[in-house]
Design a protein around this motif. Structure first.
Motif, PDB file in Angstrom:
ATOM      1  N   CYS A 124       0.849  -1.206   0.000  1.00  0.00           N
ATOM      2  CA  CYS A 124       0.000   0.000   0.000  1.00  0.00           C
ATOM      3  C   CYS A 124       0.877   1.245   0.000  1.00  0.00           C
ATOM      4  CB  CYS A 124      -0.945   0.001   1.196  1.00  0.00           C
ATOM      5  SG  CYS A 124      -0.135   0.220   2.799  1.00  0.00           S
ATOM      6  N   GLY A 125       2.028   1.173   0.684  1.00  0.00           N
ATOM      7  CA  GLY A 125       2.961   2.291   0.684  1.00  0.00           C
ATOM      8  C   GLY A 125       3.557   2.534  -0.687  1.00  0.00           C
ATOM      9  N   ARG A 126       3.827   1.449  -1.414  1.00  0.00           N
ATOM     10  CA  ARG A 126       4.352   1.592  -2.770  1.00  0.00           C
ATOM     11  C   ARG A 126       3.313   2.263  -3.669  1.00  0.00           C
ATOM     12  NH1 ARG A 126       8.380   3.005  -5.045  1.00  0.00           N
ATOM     13  NH2 ARG A 126       6.894   4.329  -6.109  1.00  0.00           N
ATOM     14  N   LEU A 127       2.041   1.929  -3.476  1.00  0.00           N
ATOM     15  CA  LEU A 127       0.969   2.470  -4.311  1.00  0.00           C
ATOM     16  C   LEU A 127       0.525   3.871  -3.875  1.00  0.00           C
ATOM     17  CD1 LEU A 127      -1.139  -0.768  -4.874  1.00  0.00           C
ATOM     18  CD2 LEU A 127       0.339   0.386  -6.518  1.00  0.00           C
ATOM     19  N   GLN A 128       1.106   4.386  -2.797  1.00  0.00           N
ATOM     20  CA  GLN A 128       0.890   5.786  -2.430  1.00  0.00           C
ATOM     21  C   GLN A 128       1.816   6.709  -3.217  1.00  0.00           C
ATOM     22  OE1 GLN A 128       1.558   5.628   1.784  1.00  0.00           O
ATOM     23  NE2 GLN A 128      -0.371   4.574   2.195  1.00  0.00           N
ATOM     24  N   LYS A 129       2.772   6.113  -3.909  1.00  0.00           N
ATOM     25  CA  LYS A 129       3.709   6.842  -4.756  1.00  0.00           C
ATOM     26  C   LYS A 129       3.357   6.572  -6.208  1.00  0.00           C
ATOM     27  CE  LYS A 129       7.181   5.701  -1.263  1.00  0.00           C
ATOM     28  NZ  LYS A 129       6.364   4.679  -0.599  1.00  0.00           N
ATOM     29  N   PRO A 130       3.877   7.354  -7.144  1.00  0.00           N
ATOM     30  CA  PRO A 130       3.533   7.151  -8.554  1.00  0.00           C
ATOM     31  C   PRO A 130       3.911   5.767  -9.065  1.00  0.00           C
ATOM     32  CG  PRO A 130       4.510   9.313  -8.246  1.00  0.00           C
ATOM     33  CD  PRO A 130       4.674   8.596  -6.945  1.00  0.00           C
ATOM     34  N   VAL A 131       2.996   5.172  -9.791  1.00  0.00           N
ATOM     35  CA  VAL A 131       3.221   3.903 -10.488  1.00  0.00           C
ATOM     36  C   VAL A 131       2.610   4.025 -11.874  1.00  0.00           C
ATOM     37  CG1 VAL A 131       3.217   2.517  -8.361  1.00  0.00           C
ATOM     38  CG2 VAL A 131       1.086   2.840  -9.638  1.00  0.00           C
ATOM     39  N   HIS A 132       3.030   3.152 -12.771  1.00  0.00           N
ATOM     40  CA  HIS A 132       2.422   3.103 -14.105  1.00  0.00           C
ATOM     41  C   HIS A 132       1.749   1.744 -14.232  1.00  0.00           C
ATOM     42  CE1 HIS A 132       1.800   4.059 -18.326  1.00  0.00           C
ATOM     43  NE2 HIS A 132       2.179   2.828 -18.611  1.00  0.00           N
ATOM     44  N   ILE A 133       0.419   1.736 -14.309  1.00  0.00           N
ATOM     45  CA  ILE A 133      -0.342   0.489 -14.344  1.00  0.00           C
ATOM     46  C   ILE A 133      -0.418  -0.047 -15.767  1.00  0.00           C
ATOM     47  CG2 ILE A 133      -2.610  -0.547 -13.947  1.00  0.00           C
ATOM     48  CD1 ILE A 133      -2.962   1.402 -11.612  1.00  0.00           C
ATOM     49  N   LEU A 134      -0.050  -1.317 -15.930  1.00  0.00           N
ATOM     50  CA  LEU A 134      -0.063  -1.974 -17.235  1.00  0.00           C
ATOM     51  C   LEU A 134      -1.225  -2.947 -17.379  1.00  0.00           C
ATOM     52  CD1 LEU A 134       3.752  -2.799 -17.498  1.00  0.00           C
ATOM     53  CD2 LEU A 134       2.544  -0.938 -18.633  1.00  0.00           C
ATOM     54  N   VAL A 135      -1.599  -3.613 -16.282  1.00  0.00           N
ATOM     55  CA  VAL A 135      -2.719  -4.562 -16.276  1.00  0.00           C
ATOM     56  C   VAL A 135      -3.558  -4.280 -15.041  1.00  0.00           C
ATOM     57  CG1 VAL A 135      -3.401  -6.996 -16.215  1.00  0.00           C
ATOM     58  CG2 VAL A 135      -1.307  -6.333 -17.424  1.00  0.00           C
ATOM     59  N   ASP A 136      -4.882  -4.206 -15.200  1.00  0.00           N
ATOM     60  CA  ASP A 136      -5.749  -3.930 -14.053  1.00  0.00           C
ATOM     61  C   ASP A 136      -7.118  -4.569 -14.283  1.00  0.00           C
ATOM     62  OD1 ASP A 136      -6.659  -2.982 -11.668  1.00  0.00           O
ATOM     63  OD2 ASP A 136      -6.767  -0.881 -12.249  1.00  0.00           O
TER      64      ASP A 136
END
Length: 332
Positions: A124-136
Motif C-alpha cells: 500500500c505504501g508503494r501504491l501511495q507513490k507514482p506507479v504506471h499500471i499496465l494490467v488492471d
C-alpha cells in the motif's frame, strides 16, 4: 513513461504467466531517466500465487534461486512469502532482452487488504507513490483511491499549519519509510526527496482530486506561486482532525482507539461505529505515527529476511550490497 519504454516493460510480461494486476514503479518512471542499466521494477498481482509460481517455474525457472527449485519449488516460495515475509515474493536481477528486471508477486487478496486496511503497510505504501499500471483486471486503480485519500490525511496530520506542496508529497512518501530498518544502513538518506523531485508532476496529478476534495470541504487552501507549485495552509481544528482520522483505514483507527479511547455508537443502518476520544491534534498525530512506524518496522524486517531466503545468498548479498553502496554515497 515514453512509448518506447512502455513497449519494453509491456513486452516482458509476455514471457510470464497471465496476471490480474501489474504496475511499474521506481526509476523507470522518471522522465529524465537515461540510465538503461537500471532495474525495471514490477508489482504483479495474481489470483493464486501457488499456481502462478508453478507455471512460472516451468517457463522461467532461471528467474528463481536454485535452492528454491531443489528444496520445495512453488510450495516453499509461497510459504516463505506468506509465513516469513509480507505475502510477496521478489525475483531480482532477471535479465531479458539486454534489460534487467525485478518483479514482486503477491496474491490479489493480500494486495487488496493492504490497500484498504494497511494490514502490513508494505505494498500500500508503494501504491501511495507514482506507479504506471499496465494490467488492471480488477480495477485496483479505482480501489487505490481509498489508500491515496488515507495517505493524504495521514500526511496532513503530521504537517504544520502552513507548508509548501513539495513537503506534502515528501511526507506522503515518507509514511512507508518510517521505522523501515533498511533506512538505517541500506538506503539513500535523501531517497524521499529524490523521489519527490524526480516525480513531482506525477505526485501532483495523482493527488489533485483529493486536494480539490479537501479544499471543497475547507480542510485546506492552496495558493500557487510558480511552476504550478503551491503553498498549502490547513485547518488544524479538532473537527478537522476527526475528519482526517475518519479517512484512515479501519485497522489503524481501531489501534488508535485502544491507545486514545473511544466510544461506540450505531449508525442509522445499525452499523457499529467507534468515535475516537481525541483531546488534541498533536495527540492524534503522535498516536498514528507510532502505529505506522511499528507496522513498517515489522514488515520491513520480515520482508528483508524473506527476501534473503527467497533469492539465495549470492543475489541477496548482491542486492543488499547495491543498497548499502547507495546509502554510503548519500553520507559522503
Amino acid at each position: 513513461m515514453m512509448n518506447d519504454g512502455k513497449a519494453v516493460v509491456e513486452s516482458f510480461l509476455k514471457v510470464l504467466p497471465p496476471v490480474e494486476f501489474c504496475c511499474v514503479y521506481g526509476s523507470a518512471l522518471h522522465p529524465n531517466n537515461n540510465d538503461k542499466s537500471k532495474l525495471v521494477d514490477y508489482i504483479l498481482g495474481v489470483s493464486n500465487p501457488l499456481e502462478w509460481h508453478a507455471e512460472n517455474l516451468k517457463l522461467n525457472g532461471d528467474h528463481y534461486a536454485s535452492c528454491l527449485l531443489h528444496l520445495g519449488g512453488e510450495k516453499l516460495i509461497t510459504d516463505i512469502a506468506d509465513n516469513i515475509g509480507v505475502g510477496a515474493h521478489f525475483n531480482p536481477y532477471v535479465t531479458w532482452n539486454d534489460k534487467m528486471f525485478k518483479y514482486g508477486v503477491i496474491g490479489m487478496h493480500n494486495l487488496v487488504q493492504d490497500i484498504l486496511n494497511w494490514e502490513r503497510f508494505y505494498l500500500c505504501g508503494r501504491l501511495q507513490k507514482p506507479v504506471h499500471i499496465l494490467v488492471d483486471n480488477l480495477d485496483v486503480e479505482n480501489l487505490n483511491s481509498v489508500n491515496l485519500r488515507a495517505a493524504l490525511s495521514a500526511a496532513l496530520l503530521l504537517l504544520p499549519k502552513k507548508f509548501p506542496e513539495e513537503d506534502l508529497y515528501a511526507k506522503i512518501c515518507s509514511l512507508s519509510y518510517m521505522g523501515d530498518l533498511r533506512m538505517l544502513f541500506a538506503e539513500d538518506r535523501f531517497k524521499v526527496n529524490k523521489i519527490v523531485r524526480g516525480q513531482f508532476d506525477l505526485f501532483q496529478s495523482m493527488y489533485k482530486p483529493f486536494l480539490e476534495e479537501y479544499e471543497a470541504k475547507e480542510i485546506l487552501r492552496s495558493s500557487y506561486f510558480s511552476d504550478h507549485k503551491s503553498n498549502i495552509s490547513q485547518d488544524c481544528s479538532l473537527s478537522t482532525v476527526h475528519t482526517l482520522v475518519s479517512s484512515l483505514p479501519p485497522v489503524v483507527r481501531s489501534e488508535m482507539a485502544v491507545n486514545l479511547g473511544g466510544k461506540k455508537h450505531f449508525s442509522e443502518s445499525g452499523q457499529a461505529l467507534c468515535e475516537l476520544m481525541i483531546s488534541t491534534r498533536e495527540e492524534a498525530a503522535k498516536c498514528m505515527q507510532k502505529i505506522l512506524k511499528r507496522k513498517v518496522m515489522v514488515s520491513s524486517a520480515r520482508q528483508a529476511i524473506s527476501g534473503l531466503l527467497a533469492v539465495g545468498g549470492v543475489n541477496g548479498m548482491r542486492y543488499l550490497g547495491s543498497k548499502m553502496k547507495k546509502a554510503w554515497k548519500s553520507w559522503m
